[in-house]
Motif scaffolding. Structure first.
Motif, short mmCIF file in Angstrom:
data_model
loop_
_atom_site.label_atom_id
_atom_site.label_comp_id
_atom_site.label_asym_id
_atom_site.label_seq_id
_atom_site.Cartn_x
_atom_site.Cartn_y
_atom_site.Cartn_z
N ASP A 171 0.87 -1.18 0.00
CA ASP A 171 0.00 0.00 0.00
C ASP A 171 0.90 1.23 0.00
N SER A 179 2.15 5.17 -0.84
CA SER A 179 1.63 6.54 -0.92
C SER A 179 1.77 7.03 -2.37
N GLU A 221 4.08 -6.44 -0.19
CA GLU A 221 4.36 -6.32 1.24
C GLU A 221 5.43 -7.32 1.63
#
Length: 64
Positions: free
Chosen positions: A39, A41, A63
């Motif tokens: 995830d 930015s 991840e």
């Protein structure tokens, strides 16, 4: 796009897999579990896109 790799099986697990193949009369292929996408930015995504352009390749962030 998700990239998968063949699973690394111990001799014992490979024997079990081959037994299933015999029982089912099929060929089974074991893959490693694919990790979830990271995830990132908006800034991190832009940084990755810059690296993609430099490398001329597609980068996918997963991840850890």
């Amino acid at each position: 796009m998700q990239c998968t790799a063949y699973a690394h099986l111990s001799d014992e697990k490979l024997k079990k897999l081959r037994k299933f193949e015999e029982e089912f009369g099929t060929i089974l292929v074991a893959y490693e579990k694919v990790p979830a996408f990271a995830d990132l930015s908006d800034d991190e995504i832009r940084d990755v896109q810059k690296e993609e352009k430099k490398l001329g390749k597609i980068l996918i962030a997963y991840e850890q």
